[in-house]
Scaffold this active site. Structure first.
Site, PDB file in Angstrom:
ATOM      1  N   ARG A  28      -3.921 -48.707  72.973  1.00 10.47           N
ATOM      2  CA  ARG A  28      -3.134 -48.018  71.942  1.00 10.47           C
ATOM      3  C   ARG A  28      -3.684 -46.627  71.652  1.00 10.47           C
ATOM      4  NH1 ARG A  28       0.604 -51.020  68.766  1.00 10.47           N
ATOM      5  NH2 ARG A  28       1.056 -52.895  69.918  1.00 10.47           N
ATOM      6  N   ARG A  32      -0.251 -43.701  66.378  1.00 10.87           N
ATOM      7  CA  ARG A  32      -0.151 -43.155  65.016  1.00 10.87           C
ATOM      8  C   ARG A  32      -1.422 -42.578  64.415  1.00 10.87           C
ATOM      9  NH1 ARG A  32       2.837 -48.422  62.985  1.00 10.87           N
ATOM     10  NH2 ARG A  32       1.478 -49.153  64.646  1.00 10.87           N
ATOM     11  N   ARG A  41       6.965 -38.449  65.910  1.00 11.02           N
ATOM     12  CA  ARG A  41       7.676 -39.611  65.358  1.00 11.02           C
ATOM     13  C   ARG A  41       8.507 -39.250  64.137  1.00 11.02           C
ATOM     14  NH1 ARG A  41       9.426 -43.242  64.527  1.00 11.02           N
ATOM     15  NH2 ARG A  41       8.290 -45.146  63.984  1.00 11.02           N
ATOM     16  N   ASP A  76       6.310 -49.639  75.696  1.00 18.33           N
ATOM     17  CA  ASP A  76       5.986 -50.836  74.912  1.00 18.33           C
ATOM     18  C   ASP A  76       6.234 -52.076  75.762  1.00 18.33           C
ATOM     19  OD1 ASP A  76       5.290 -51.557  71.918  1.00 18.33           O
ATOM     20  OD2 ASP A  76       6.639 -53.093  72.694  1.00 18.33           O
ATOM     21  N   TYR A 153       7.854 -63.177  71.228  1.00 21.08           N
ATOM     22  CA  TYR A 153       8.747 -62.247  70.508  1.00 21.08           C
ATOM     23  C   TYR A 153      10.214 -62.625  70.692  1.00 21.08           C
ATOM     24  CZ  TYR A 153       4.823 -59.248  69.399  1.00 21.08           C
ATOM     25  OH  TYR A 153       3.654 -58.776  68.889  1.00 21.08           O
TER      26      TYR A 153
HETATM   27  O1  CP3 Z   1      -1.777 -48.255  74.524  1.00 22.85           O
HETATM   28  C1  CP3 Z   1      -1.052 -47.253  74.479  1.00 22.85           C
HETATM   29  O2  CP3 Z   1      -1.411 -46.177  73.974  1.00 22.85           O
HETATM   30  C2  CP3 Z   1       0.274 -47.298  75.185  1.00 22.85           C
HETATM   31  C3  CP3 Z   1       1.396 -47.677  74.408  1.00 22.85           C
HETATM   32  C4  CP3 Z   1       1.575 -49.096  73.897  1.00 22.85           C
HETATM   33  C5  CP3 Z   1       2.348 -49.373  72.733  1.00 22.85           C
HETATM   34  N1  CP3 Z   1       2.468 -50.727  72.622  1.00 22.85           N
HETATM   35  C6  CP3 Z   1       2.923 -48.348  71.867  1.00 22.85           C
HETATM   36  C7  CP3 Z   1       3.407 -48.724  70.526  1.00 22.85           C
HETATM   37  C8  CP3 Z   1       1.173 -50.327  74.421  1.00 22.85           C
HETATM   38  C9  CP3 Z   1       0.281 -50.621  75.609  1.00 22.85           C
HETATM   39  C10 CP3 Z   1       1.762 -51.333  73.609  1.00 22.85           C
HETATM   40  C11 CP3 Z   1       1.618 -52.769  73.894  1.00 22.85           C
HETATM   41  C12 CP3 Z   1       2.127 -53.753  72.923  1.00 22.85           C
HETATM   42  N2  CP3 Z   1       3.260 -53.686  72.192  1.00 22.85           N
HETATM   43  C13 CP3 Z   1       1.547 -54.997  72.687  1.00 22.85           C
HETATM   44  C14 CP3 Z   1       0.336 -55.534  73.374  1.00 22.85           C
HETATM   45  C15 CP3 Z   1      -0.853 -54.771  72.973  1.00 22.85           C
HETATM   46  C16 CP3 Z   1      -1.611 -55.317  71.842  1.00 22.85           C
HETATM   47  O3  CP3 Z   1      -1.932 -54.514  70.952  1.00 22.85           O
HETATM   48  O4  CP3 Z   1      -1.920 -56.486  71.871  1.00 22.85           O
HETATM   49  C17 CP3 Z   1       2.318 -55.673  71.736  1.00 22.85           C
HETATM   50  C18 CP3 Z   1       2.044 -57.041  71.153  1.00 22.85           C
HETATM   51  C19 CP3 Z   1       3.417 -54.832  71.440  1.00 22.85           C
HETATM   52  C20 CP3 Z   1       4.560 -55.116  70.546  1.00 22.85           C
HETATM   53  C21 CP3 Z   1       4.640 -54.150  69.444  1.00 22.85           C
HETATM   54  N3  CP3 Z   1       5.030 -52.837  69.581  1.00 22.85           N
HETATM   55  C22 CP3 Z   1       4.360 -54.373  68.085  1.00 22.85           C
HETATM   56  C23 CP3 Z   1       3.888 -55.698  67.516  1.00 22.85           C
HETATM   57  C24 CP3 Z   1       4.603 -53.167  67.416  1.00 22.85           C
HETATM   58  C25 CP3 Z   1       4.566 -52.896  65.954  1.00 22.85           C
HETATM   59  C26 CP3 Z   1       3.203 -53.116  65.432  1.00 22.85           C
HETATM   60  C27 CP3 Z   1       2.722 -51.936  64.662  1.00 22.85           C
HETATM   61  O5  CP3 Z   1       1.531 -51.637  64.862  1.00 22.85           O
HETATM   62  O6  CP3 Z   1       3.502 -51.353  63.917  1.00 22.85           O
HETATM   63  C28 CP3 Z   1       4.974 -52.198  68.375  1.00 22.85           C
HETATM   64  C29 CP3 Z   1       5.296 -50.776  68.117  1.00 22.85           C
HETATM   65  C30 CP3 Z   1       4.459 -49.778  68.845  1.00 22.85           C
HETATM   66  N4  CP3 Z   1       4.132 -49.835  70.166  1.00 22.85           N
HETATM   67  C31 CP3 Z   1       3.908 -48.587  68.306  1.00 22.85           C
HETATM   68  C32 CP3 Z   1       3.273 -47.923  69.352  1.00 22.85           C
HETATM   69  C33 CP3 Z   1       2.589 -46.570  69.304  1.00 22.85           C
HETATM   70  C34 CP3 Z   1       4.086 -48.089  66.874  1.00 22.85           C
HETATM   71  C35 CP3 Z   1       5.418 -47.463  66.828  1.00 22.85           C
HETATM   72  C36 CP3 Z   1       5.561 -46.433  65.740  1.00 22.85           C
HETATM   73  O7  CP3 Z   1       5.274 -45.278  65.999  1.00 22.85           O
HETATM   74  O8  CP3 Z   1       5.988 -46.803  64.644  1.00 22.85           O
END
Ligand code: CP3
Length: 345
Positions: A28, A32, A41, A76, A153
């Protein structure tokens, strides 16, 4: 041919070759906690960022200024759900919401297997663009969600505390579960292959919520499907990182399922993990919350991870799970510098 300017210590560590310093990147790392990301964003939704190759490329490159040794594509794990026939959105404050969760056999039957070039062409375009922009500076990591984590999910409709609906299907309708896992595995296998063809130099499979399962259930309901994906991807020769959290009782089974590198969370030491899965490179495993500690505390704990990592056949420094949005950005920079300085061979 490797470009003359390429920093390849991440790929070398994946392949268990000697490195000049321990490579570091952070799950990640694009997101943010960076003001540059928040500024984008403010203008675009999360899905718009993912679906616009130019914007996705821009976000992917943002954390490179911290000096990390790899870029991870901005996308994502949930993106494949839409072309499978299960659209979703990222709702403000709630996380992902799948509009029509899949709860029974009929729902599983309706899910489509698709070619990544058709359903997720925008991700592949972003990969090509990022490779061009990086110009060999650091390698690019692609990724996908693993079948269990994606299924959770799809079935729950969003995040979950106890995975009640998921386990109800797993135990109550094993045939529907098997078909669901087969569909998700085939989609994921094709998607990862397409990412590699487009230019991903390593890929990570995220099975983030697998720690919800007992070893018995993992072996029966998940392992064969993950193995189906990973054994195929391994034949490409591109390193595969197999990651999960809460996996101290599952690491051996995960290794059996496959992966060039096994991701370890912070709940167990790298040394203890290596006793369970010897001979493989490990990625991890600083508690992401240590980025909120005073820097001297953070560095002391990072030093332990580095020292343990030096005893392994290959080690990639990372957090035990994703970086949190509230993380102070100066600590990210300080951690990257510290890992490079302290680990210099
Ligand atoms: O790692 C990186 O920098 C690459 C981008 C990336 C995102 N999601 C961007 C994202 C990666 C590799 C993921 C993987 C992901 N997404 C996982 C597995 C990784 C982990 O942490 O276990 C999972 C379970 C998801 C599903 C997901 N996407 C959730 C649960 C959420 C919301 C949670 C939250 O923190 O708000 C997202 C949204 C998301 N994916 C964001 C980002 C940067 C936030 C989006 C925003 O800007 O509001």
């Amino acid at each position: 041919m490797k470009p003359a300017n390429m920093n390849d210590r991440f790929l070398r560590a994946c392949r268990r070759e000697p490195v000049d310093r321990t490579p570091i990147w952070m799950m990640r790392q694009a997101g943010r906690y960076m003001s540059e990301y928040r500024a984008l964003r403010a203008k675009h939704s999360m899905l718009t960022l993912c679906k616009s190759p130019e914007l996705a490329c821009q976000v992917t490159l943002q954390p490179i200024v911290h000096g990390v040794d790899a870029a991870i594509l901005f996308a994502d794990i949930l993106l494949p759900l839409e072309p499978m026939g299960a659209p979703f959105e990222f709702a403000k404050g709630e996380g992902p919401v799948v509009h029509e969760p899949v709860t029974d056999r009929a729902g599983v039957d309706r899910l489509r297997i698709f070619e990544a070039e058709e359903g997720l062409g925008y991700v592949l375009d972003a990969i090509k663009l990022v490779r061009k922009e990086l110009n060999g500076k650091v390698p690019l990591i692609g990724f996908a969600g693993a079948p269990f984590t994606l299924a959770s999910y799809l079935i729950e409709g969003g995040k979950s505390a106890h995975y009640i609906k998921t386990k109800k299907m797993m135990y109550g309708d094993p045939a529907a579960w098997k078909l669901l896992m087969e569909k998700l595995s085939e989609v994921t296998r094709r998607y990862l292959r397409a990412q590699i063809t487009a230019g991903a130099q390593a890929v990570q499979l995220f099975d983030s919520w697998i720690g919800q399962l007992s070893p018995l259930d993992y072996a029966e309901f998940v392992l064969p499907h993950v193995q189906y994906i990973l054994k195929d991807i391994e034949t490409t020769g591109v390193p595969v990182i197999h990651f999960g959290t809460g996996t101290s009782t599952l690491l051996q089974l995960q290794k059996q399922a496959g992966g060039t590198v096994i991701g370890v969370d912070w709940r167990m030491s790298l040394t203890d993990a290596a006793k369970l899965v010897p001979g493989v490179a490990l990625q991890g495993n600083l508690d992401p919350l240590l980025l909120f500690a005073p820097q001297d505390v953070m560095k002391k704990r990072a030093a332990i991870v580095i020292d343990e990592g030096k005893q392994l056949p290959g080690h990639i420094f990372n957090l035990g799970h994703g970086i949190l949005p509230e993380t102070p950005v100066e600590n990210v920079k300080a951690l990257v510098d510290f890992v490079h300085e302290y680990s210099a061979r």
